[in-house]
Design a protein around this motif. Structure first.
Motif, PDB file in Angstrom:
ATOM      1  N   PHE A   1      -3.076   0.796  -2.090  1.00  0.00           N
ATOM      2  CA  PHE A   1      -1.892   1.572  -1.726  1.00  0.00           C
ATOM      3  C   PHE A   1      -0.599   1.014  -2.304  1.00  0.00           C
ATOM      4  N   VAL A   2      -0.390  -0.276  -2.190  1.00  0.00           N
ATOM      5  CA  VAL A   2       0.875  -0.854  -2.636  1.00  0.00           C
ATOM      6  C   VAL A   2       0.908  -1.018  -4.155  1.00  0.00           C
ATOM      7  N   VAL A   3      -0.135  -1.604  -4.713  1.00  0.00           N
ATOM      8  CA  VAL A   3      -0.137  -1.899  -6.144  1.00  0.00           C
ATOM      9  C   VAL A   3      -0.473  -0.658  -6.973  1.00  0.00           C
TER      10      VAL A   3
ATOM     11  N   ALA B   1      -6.391  -7.045   2.071  1.00  0.00           N
ATOM     12  CA  ALA B   1      -6.164  -7.246   0.636  1.00  0.00           C
ATOM     13  C   ALA B   1      -6.541  -6.002  -0.155  1.00  0.00           C
ATOM     14  N   LEU B   2      -7.654  -5.369   0.188  1.00  0.00           N
ATOM     15  CA  LEU B   2      -8.082  -4.151  -0.505  1.00  0.00           C
ATOM     16  C   LEU B   2      -7.082  -3.019  -0.277  1.00  0.00           C
TER      17      LEU B   2
ATOM     18  N   TYR C   1       4.614   0.590   2.422  1.00  0.00           N
ATOM     19  CA  TYR C   1       4.778   0.971   3.817  1.00  0.00           C
ATOM     20  C   TYR C   1       4.367  -0.198   4.708  1.00  0.00           C
ATOM     21  N   GLN C   2       4.752  -0.150   5.962  1.00  0.00           N
ATOM     22  CA  GLN C   2       4.399  -1.189   6.918  1.00  0.00           C
ATOM     23  C   GLN C   2       2.946  -1.007   7.335  1.00  0.00           C
ATOM     24  N   ASP C   3       2.065  -1.860   6.829  1.00  0.00           N
ATOM     25  CA  ASP C   3       0.638  -1.718   7.106  1.00  0.00           C
ATOM     26  C   ASP C   3       0.237  -2.361   8.430  1.00  0.00           C
ATOM     27  N   ILE C   4       0.835  -3.472   8.779  1.00  0.00           N
ATOM     28  CA  ILE C   4       0.489  -4.147  10.027  1.00  0.00           C
ATOM     29  C   ILE C   4       1.302  -3.506  11.153  1.00  0.00           C
TER      30      ILE C   4
END
Length: 75
Positions: free
Chosen positions: A28-30, A22-23, A36-39
């Motif tokens: 990065f996203v917000v 979540a952090l 980007y693909q984080d997982i």
């Protein structure tokens, strides 16, 4: 005072993993508009250093040691 802990992936509990993801999404996203693909599987090989303030994760970094024959893209 911020308390730092370092754990391998398999030692993170579900709440810690959720807070870390979540952090990262928040930063990065917000905030940075960096979609980007984080997982991607890299977390499973990493050490996770988290900073806690009043039992809440407020900082996180994942570190994977590179071997001599690897590059950053091979993580």
């Amino acid at each position: 005072m911020i308390v730092f802990k370092c754990k391998p992936f398999n030692s993170l509990n579900i709440d810690e993993l959720h807070s870390i993801l979540a952090l990262r999404s928040e930063v990065f996203v917000v905030e940075q508009n960096c979609v980007y693909q984080d997982i991607d599987g890299k977390d499973k090989k990493a050490l996770h250093i988290t900073g806690y303030l009043n039992e809440e994760i407020i900082a996180s970094v994942s570190y994977t040691h590179l071997r001599a024959h690897e590059t950053v893209l091979d993580l």
